[in-house]
Design a protein around this motif. Structure first.
Motif, PDB file in Angstrom:
ATOM      1  N   ASP A 172      61.621  21.361  10.411  1.00 50.20           N
ATOM      2  CA  ASP A 172      62.590  22.226   9.761  1.00 50.20           C
ATOM      3  C   ASP A 172      63.616  22.658  10.790  1.00 50.20           C
ATOM      4  OD1 ASP A 172      62.279  25.100   7.490  1.00 50.20           O
ATOM      5  OD2 ASP A 172      63.892  23.648   7.824  1.00 50.20           O
ATOM      6  N   LYS A 173      64.788  23.044  10.283  1.00 43.86           N
ATOM      7  CA  LYS A 173      65.871  23.422  11.169  1.00 43.86           C
ATOM      8  C   LYS A 173      65.725  24.857  11.655  1.00 43.86           C
ATOM      9  CE  LYS A 173      69.226  20.372   8.936  1.00 43.86           C
ATOM     10  NZ  LYS A 173      70.522  20.304   8.213  1.00 43.86           N
ATOM     11  N   GLY A 174      66.247  25.074  12.854  1.00 42.99           N
ATOM     12  CA  GLY A 174      66.373  26.416  13.375  1.00 42.99           C
ATOM     13  C   GLY A 174      67.805  26.893  13.234  1.00 42.99           C
ATOM     14  N   GLU A 175      68.178  27.862  14.025  1.00 42.65           N
ATOM     15  CA  GLU A 175      69.498  28.483  13.891  1.00 42.65           C
ATOM     16  C   GLU A 175      70.634  27.695  14.535  1.00 42.65           C
ATOM     17  OE1 GLU A 175      69.946  32.101  16.371  1.00 42.65           O
ATOM     18  OE2 GLU A 175      67.899  31.672  17.060  1.00 42.65           O
ATOM     19  N   TYR A 216      61.876  23.012  14.582  1.00 47.17           N
ATOM     20  CA  TYR A 216      60.454  23.151  14.821  1.00 47.17           C
ATOM     21  C   TYR A 216      59.682  22.254  13.870  1.00 47.17           C
ATOM     22  CZ  TYR A 216      59.843  26.303  10.777  1.00 47.17           C
ATOM     23  OH  TYR A 216      59.798  26.838   9.523  1.00 47.17           O
ATOM     24  N   PHE A 220      61.721  39.121  26.688  1.00 51.45           N
ATOM     25  CA  PHE A 220      62.126  38.704  25.349  1.00 51.45           C
ATOM     26  C   PHE A 220      61.152  39.238  24.303  1.00 51.45           C
ATOM     27  CE2 PHE A 220      65.528  35.881  26.368  1.00 51.45           C
ATOM     28  CZ  PHE A 220      65.201  35.300  27.582  1.00 51.45           C
ATOM     29  N   PHE A 241      63.445  34.621  18.743  1.00 53.48           N
ATOM     30  CA  PHE A 241      63.564  35.482  19.917  1.00 53.48           C
ATOM     31  C   PHE A 241      64.823  36.336  19.873  1.00 53.48           C
ATOM     32  CE2 PHE A 241      60.274  34.148  22.913  1.00 53.48           C
ATOM     33  CZ  PHE A 241      59.830  32.988  22.324  1.00 53.48           C
ATOM     34  N   GLY A 242      64.749  37.481  20.528  1.00 56.36           N
ATOM     35  CA  GLY A 242      65.939  38.265  20.809  1.00 56.36           C
ATOM     36  C   GLY A 242      66.671  37.682  21.997  1.00 56.36           C
ATOM     37  N   LYS A 243      67.798  38.321  22.358  1.00 58.02           N
ATOM     38  CA  LYS A 243      68.610  37.793  23.445  1.00 58.02           C
ATOM     39  C   LYS A 243      68.093  38.167  24.826  1.00 58.02           C
ATOM     40  CE  LYS A 243      72.878  37.448  20.794  1.00 58.02           C
ATOM     41  NZ  LYS A 243      74.313  37.797  20.698  1.00 58.02           N
ATOM     42  N   TYR A 282      57.950  23.500  18.879  1.00 59.22           N
ATOM     43  CA  TYR A 282      59.282  24.092  18.776  1.00 59.22           C
ATOM     44  C   TYR A 282      60.187  23.540  19.884  1.00 59.22           C
ATOM     45  CZ  TYR A 282      56.470  27.749  16.432  1.00 59.22           C
ATOM     46  OH  TYR A 282      55.587  28.429  15.631  1.00 59.22           O
ATOM     47  N   TYR A 301      63.729  24.870  21.795  1.00 59.72           N
ATOM     48  CA  TYR A 301      64.689  25.943  21.988  1.00 59.72           C
ATOM     49  C   TYR A 301      65.710  25.523  23.040  1.00 59.72           C
ATOM     50  CZ  TYR A 301      61.319  29.071  19.767  1.00 59.72           C
ATOM     51  OH  TYR A 301      60.461  29.665  18.879  1.00 59.72           O
ATOM     52  N   HIS A 351      72.459  34.552  25.368  1.00 62.12           N
ATOM     53  CA  HIS A 351      72.003  34.150  24.028  1.00 62.12           C
ATOM     54  C   HIS A 351      70.478  34.126  23.895  1.00 62.12           C
ATOM     55  CE1 HIS A 351      75.931  33.035  22.359  1.00 62.12           C
ATOM     56  NE2 HIS A 351      76.213  32.622  23.583  1.00 62.12           N
ATOM     57  N   GLY A 352      69.779  34.295  24.967  1.00 64.74           N
ATOM     58  CA  GLY A 352      68.330  34.229  24.887  1.00 64.74           C
ATOM     59  C   GLY A 352      67.863  32.838  24.536  1.00 64.74           C
ATOM     60  N   LEU A 353      66.752  32.760  23.820  1.00 66.83           N
ATOM     61  CA  LEU A 353      66.232  31.476  23.358  1.00 66.83           C
ATOM     62  C   LEU A 353      66.589  31.310  21.888  1.00 66.83           C
ATOM     63  CD1 LEU A 353      64.118  32.343  25.751  1.00 66.83           C
ATOM     64  CD2 LEU A 353      62.824  30.438  24.823  1.00 66.83           C
ATOM     65  N   LEU A 391      66.349  28.868  18.529  1.00 63.61           N
ATOM     66  CA  LEU A 391      65.540  27.809  17.951  1.00 63.61           C
ATOM     67  C   LEU A 391      66.424  26.684  17.426  1.00 63.61           C
ATOM     68  CD1 LEU A 391      62.657  26.918  17.106  1.00 63.61           C
ATOM     69  CD2 LEU A 391      63.065  28.104  14.930  1.00 63.61           C
TER      70      LEU A 391
END
Lengths: 116, 113
Positions: B56-59, B48, A91, A106-108, B33, B35, B41-43, B45
């Motif tokens: 605060d909000k992540g995605e 955090y 990652f 992070f990326g995927k 954080y 996740y 999709h990976g990690l 957020l």
């Protein structure tokens, strides 16, 4: 908002060969930090290498090195002399300069297979 | 290893049930954080924190809330769990000093049935 893009979902390499994993990011900040993390099947997240944006010199850690192109917002990871133990998900990550802007994005990920 | 502990490590819960995941650190790090990790999709957020009571909000914050009433604990709450929240959840901590990485917990596998 900062975004991190890894365009290679999967890569493979022969043992002892070299492989490069790509990463691009988007930010309006001038100071920030970039990281590569490795996640083996154990699920543990392991830091591989880090780069500060204000440093022009590319970071190196043993067989791992980066090619940091700030203007192009590119941060690729090169693994030399690949070993079976390098097989993992990799990652790329971006972190802002500080304060409330300290999101770690992070990326995927890129799944690296090392063939014997 | 950084002193970071996630609990529980595994949990199965029913749709509509509230769930709280706990992240506990012994490092006195400023940043924490949450996740979620899903295939493809990976990690991503969720939320955090950059200090006690500062979050605060992540995605992907919809459906999640957090609280940090003391430095060492960062709680993630799913108010009413849904099947789409089935995932592996990671907590991470960082001291916030220059050139420091984040340290990760071992993850919590949550299954919502």
């Amino acid at each position: 908002a900062q975004t991190v893009t890894q365009s290679q979902p999967e890569m493979s390499v022969q043992e002892a060969e070299t492989v490069t994993l790509s990463c691009t990011y988007d930010t309006s900040e001038s100071d920030y930090y970039l990281f590569w993390y490795k996640q083996p099947p154990s699920r543990q997240m392991i830091l591989v290498i880090r780069q500060e944006a204000y440093k022009q010199q590319n970071a190196t850690e043993n067989r791992f090195s980066v090619n940091f192109q700030k203007a192009a917002k590119s941060f690729s990871l090169k693994i030399s002399d690949s070993q079976l133990g390098d097989a993992a998900m990799y990652f790329c990550a971006y972190r802002g300069p500080g304060g409330s802007n300290y999101k770690l994005t992070f990326g995927k990920g890129t799944l690296l297979t090392v063939n014997p | 290893d950084a002193g970071i502990t996630q609990s529980p490590r595994h949990k199965v819960t029913e749709t509509g049930t509230p769930v709280t995941l706990r992240c506990h650190q012994t490092e006195n790090h400023r940043y924490m954080y949450w996740y979620r990790q899903d295939p493809g999709h990976g990690l991503r957020l969720i939320h955090y924190s950059y200090g006690v009571k500062d979050t605060d909000k992540g995605e992907v914050s919809d459906g999640y809330s957090v609280s940090r009433s003391k430095t060492e604990d960062f709680l993630l709450t799913l108010e009413s769990a849904t099947s789409s929240q089935t995932s592996v959840y990671f907590c991470a901590i960082s001291p916030g000093a220059v050139n420091t990485e984040a340290f990760f917990g071992q993850g919590t596998r949550l299954t919502v049935v």
